[in-house]
Design a protein around this motif. Sequence first.
Motif, PDB file in Angstrom:
ATOM      1  N   MET A   1       0.613  14.801  -0.604  1.00  0.00           N
ATOM      2  CA  MET A   1       1.777  12.974  -1.267  1.00  0.00           C
ATOM      3  C   MET A   1       0.857  12.166  -1.186  1.00  0.00           C
ATOM      4  O   MET A   1       1.181  11.468  -2.036  1.00  0.00           O
ATOM      5  CB  MET A   1       2.209  12.594   0.052  1.00  0.00           C
ATOM      6  N   TYR A   2      -0.833  12.596  -0.453  1.00  0.00           N
ATOM      7  CA  TYR A   2      -1.699  11.126  -1.676  1.00  0.00           C
ATOM      8  C   TYR A   2      -1.839  11.288  -2.851  1.00  0.00           C
ATOM      9  O   TYR A   2      -2.114  10.050  -3.585  1.00  0.00           O
ATOM     10  CB  TYR A   2      -2.613  10.848  -0.828  1.00  0.00           C
ATOM     11  N   ALA A   3      -2.010  12.603  -3.540  1.00  0.00           N
ATOM     12  CA  ALA A   3      -2.347  13.113  -4.617  1.00  0.00           C
ATOM     13  C   ALA A   3      -1.118  12.285  -5.486  1.00  0.00           C
ATOM     14  O   ALA A   3      -1.046  11.747  -7.108  1.00  0.00           O
ATOM     15  CB  ALA A   3      -2.143  14.198  -5.084  1.00  0.00           C
ATOM     16  N   ALA A   4       0.016  12.557  -5.115  1.00  0.00           N
ATOM     17  CA  ALA A   4       1.071  11.890  -6.078  1.00  0.00           C
ATOM     18  C   ALA A   4       0.936  10.071  -5.966  1.00  0.00           C
ATOM     19  O   ALA A   4       0.852   9.669  -6.887  1.00  0.00           O
ATOM     20  CB  ALA A   4       2.568  11.822  -5.406  1.00  0.00           C
ATOM     21  N   GLN A   5       0.422   9.416  -5.624  1.00  0.00           N
ATOM     22  CA  GLN A   5      -0.185   8.209  -4.989  1.00  0.00           C
ATOM     23  C   GLN A   5      -0.807   7.964  -6.175  1.00  0.00           C
ATOM     24  O   GLN A   5      -1.258   7.115  -6.351  1.00  0.00           O
ATOM     25  CB  GLN A   5      -0.339   8.013  -3.916  1.00  0.00           C
ATOM     26  N   ARG A   6      -1.844   8.417  -5.803  1.00  0.00           N
ATOM     27  CA  ARG A   6      -3.133   8.383  -7.283  1.00  0.00           C
ATOM     28  C   ARG A   6      -2.887   8.640  -8.391  1.00  0.00           C
ATOM     29  O   ARG A   6      -2.909   7.111  -9.516  1.00  0.00           O
ATOM     30  CB  ARG A   6      -3.922   9.171  -6.707  1.00  0.00           C
TER      31      ARG A   6
ATOM     32  N   SER B   1       6.156  11.273   5.393  1.00  0.00           N
ATOM     33  CA  SER B   1       6.236  11.115   3.540  1.00  0.00           C
ATOM     34  C   SER B   1       7.056   9.609   3.835  1.00  0.00           C
ATOM     35  O   SER B   1       6.571   9.234   2.679  1.00  0.00           O
ATOM     36  CB  SER B   1       7.198  12.122   3.800  1.00  0.00           C
ATOM     37  N   LEU B   2       7.400   9.226   4.552  1.00  0.00           N
ATOM     38  CA  LEU B   2       8.414   7.971   4.098  1.00  0.00           C
ATOM     39  C   LEU B   2       7.630   7.072   4.026  1.00  0.00           C
ATOM     40  O   LEU B   2       7.309   5.864   3.601  1.00  0.00           O
ATOM     41  CB  LEU B   2       9.584   7.757   5.016  1.00  0.00           C
ATOM     42  N   LEU B   3       6.818   7.057   5.619  1.00  0.00           N
ATOM     43  CA  LEU B   3       5.136   5.482   5.298  1.00  0.00           C
ATOM     44  C   LEU B   3       4.570   6.099   3.836  1.00  0.00           C
ATOM     45  O   LEU B   3       4.171   4.795   3.138  1.00  0.00           O
ATOM     46  CB  LEU B   3       4.358   6.273   7.136  1.00  0.00           C
ATOM     47  N   ILE B   4       3.999   6.907   3.413  1.00  0.00           N
ATOM     48  CA  ILE B   4       3.325   7.127   2.369  1.00  0.00           C
ATOM     49  C   ILE B   4       3.623   6.710   1.429  1.00  0.00           C
ATOM     50  O   ILE B   4       3.343   6.242   0.774  1.00  0.00           O
ATOM     51  CB  ILE B   4       3.163   9.180   2.512  1.00  0.00           C
ATOM     52  N   LYS B   5       5.138   6.721   1.153  1.00  0.00           N
ATOM     53  CA  LYS B   5       5.822   6.764  -0.153  1.00  0.00           C
ATOM     54  C   LYS B   5       6.078   5.054  -0.420  1.00  0.00           C
ATOM     55  O   LYS B   5       6.313   4.750  -1.293  1.00  0.00           O
ATOM     56  CB  LYS B   5       7.554   7.267  -0.423  1.00  0.00           C
ATOM     57  N   ALA B   6       5.746   4.433   1.318  1.00  0.00           N
ATOM     58  CA  ALA B   6       6.178   3.334   0.967  1.00  0.00           C
ATOM     59  C   ALA B   6       4.374   2.547   1.438  1.00  0.00           C
ATOM     60  O   ALA B   6       4.078   1.487   1.360  1.00  0.00           O
ATOM     61  CB  ALA B   6       6.683   2.605   2.446  1.00  0.00           C
ATOM     62  N   HIS B   7       3.438   3.067   0.840  1.00  0.00           N
ATOM     63  CA  HIS B   7       2.217   2.780   0.840  1.00  0.00           C
ATOM     64  C   HIS B   7       1.392   2.505   1.703  1.00  0.00           C
ATOM     65  O   HIS B   7       0.343   1.953   1.344  1.00  0.00           O
ATOM     66  CB  HIS B   7       1.879   2.104  -0.965  1.00  0.00           C
ATOM     67  N   CYS B   8       1.609   3.137   3.173  1.00  0.00           N
ATOM     68  CA  CYS B   8       0.722   2.793   3.800  1.00  0.00           C
ATOM     69  C   CYS B   8      -0.456   3.903   3.693  1.00  0.00           C
ATOM     70  O   CYS B   8      -0.557   4.906   3.111  1.00  0.00           O
ATOM     71  CB  CYS B   8       1.608   3.652   4.940  1.00  0.00           C
ATOM     72  N   THR B   9      -1.252   3.598   4.572  1.00  0.00           N
ATOM     73  CA  THR B   9      -2.711   4.038   4.255  1.00  0.00           C
ATOM     74  C   THR B   9      -2.923   4.855   4.990  1.00  0.00           C
ATOM     75  O   THR B   9      -1.888   5.529   6.550  1.00  0.00           O
ATOM     76  CB  THR B   9      -3.987   3.178   4.269  1.00  0.00           C
ATOM     77  N   PRO B  10      -3.531   6.057   4.398  1.00  0.00           N
ATOM     78  CA  PRO B  10      -3.867   7.286   6.032  1.00  0.00           C
ATOM     79  C   PRO B  10      -4.567   6.917   7.444  1.00  0.00           C
ATOM     80  O   PRO B  10      -3.806   7.415   8.690  1.00  0.00           O
ATOM     81  CB  PRO B  10      -4.918   7.743   5.225  1.00  0.00           C
ATOM     82  N   VAL B  11      -4.905   5.782   7.736  1.00  0.00           N
ATOM     83  CA  VAL B  11      -4.974   5.411   8.787  1.00  0.00           C
ATOM     84  C   VAL B  11      -4.176   4.552   9.342  1.00  0.00           C
ATOM     85  O   VAL B  11      -4.030   5.293  10.378  1.00  0.00           O
ATOM     86  CB  VAL B  11      -6.367   4.494   8.329  1.00  0.00           C
TER      87      VAL B  11
ATOM     88  N   VAL C   1      -0.652   5.488   8.782  1.00  0.00           N
ATOM     89  CA  VAL C   1       0.058   6.619   9.335  1.00  0.00           C
ATOM     90  C   VAL C   1      -0.284   7.458   9.784  1.00  0.00           C
ATOM     91  O   VAL C   1       0.420   8.203  11.030  1.00  0.00           O
ATOM     92  CB  VAL C   1      -0.058   7.255   7.784  1.00  0.00           C
ATOM     93  N   ALA C   2      -1.796   8.182  10.274  1.00  0.00           N
ATOM     94  CA  ALA C   2      -2.431   8.578  11.548  1.00  0.00           C
ATOM     95  C   ALA C   2      -1.958   7.546  12.660  1.00  0.00           C
ATOM     96  O   ALA C   2      -1.884   8.723  13.536  1.00  0.00           O
ATOM     97  CB  ALA C   2      -3.638   8.682  11.806  1.00  0.00           C
ATOM     98  N   ASP C   3      -2.746   6.842  12.657  1.00  0.00           N
ATOM     99  CA  ASP C   3      -1.916   5.969  13.563  1.00  0.00           C
ATOM    100  C   ASP C   3      -0.133   6.237  14.645  1.00  0.00           C
ATOM    101  O   ASP C   3      -0.545   6.258  15.410  1.00  0.00           O
ATOM    102  CB  ASP C   3      -2.048   3.707  13.580  1.00  0.00           C
ATOM    103  N   ARG C   4       0.053   5.652  13.433  1.00  0.00           N
ATOM    104  CA  ARG C   4       1.583   6.182  14.016  1.00  0.00           C
ATOM    105  C   ARG C   4       1.766   7.144  14.253  1.00  0.00           C
ATOM    106  O   ARG C   4       2.832   7.477  14.986  1.00  0.00           O
ATOM    107  CB  ARG C   4       2.744   5.775  12.392  1.00  0.00           C
ATOM    108  N   LEU C   5       1.152   8.104  13.719  1.00  0.00           N
ATOM    109  CA  LEU C   5       2.185   9.547  14.553  1.00  0.00           C
ATOM    110  C   LEU C   5       1.212   9.830  15.426  1.00  0.00           C
ATOM    111  O   LEU C   5       1.002  11.509  15.981  1.00  0.00           O
ATOM    112  CB  LEU C   5       1.665  10.754  12.815  1.00  0.00           C
ATOM    113  N   GLY C   6      -0.352   8.915  15.718  1.00  0.00           N
ATOM    114  CA  GLY C   6      -0.826   9.828  17.023  1.00  0.00           C
ATOM    115  C   GLY C   6      -2.285  10.488  16.363  1.00  0.00           C
ATOM    116  O   GLY C   6      -2.395  11.211  17.667  1.00  0.00           O
TER     117      GLY C   6
END
Length: 100
Positions: free
Chosen positions: A83-88, A52-62, A64-69
């Motif tokens: 969470m990405y809907a809120a970004q939109r 959630s923190l990564l998404i709020k920091a505007h990290c892309t899904p790619v 975040v996916a890499d970070r989470l494995g």
Amino acid sequence: MLQDYRRLSAYTSEERIIPITRAALLKKLHEGARKAGVKEIRIHDLRHSHASLLIKAHCTPVEVADRLGHKDPSITLKIYSHMYAAQRTKIADMLDDMQE
């Protein structure tokens, strides 16, 4: 990542890579929650908070996916799409502000 760490470090199979057991970490987590007067959470909940923190920091899904494995960003989007809907919405507001 752990395999790379083992390969590139002086790690031996007798050593712990993470110097705390799951039980000890959980105990510290619950003690901290109790002292702070907040609800106890599971260790896995920290993973969701991290995402959630990564998404709020505007990290892309790619990213975040890499970070989470996650092998595929679609897994990340399936779990965190709300969470990405809120970004939109923020992006739409930003574009509206630029027109003024």
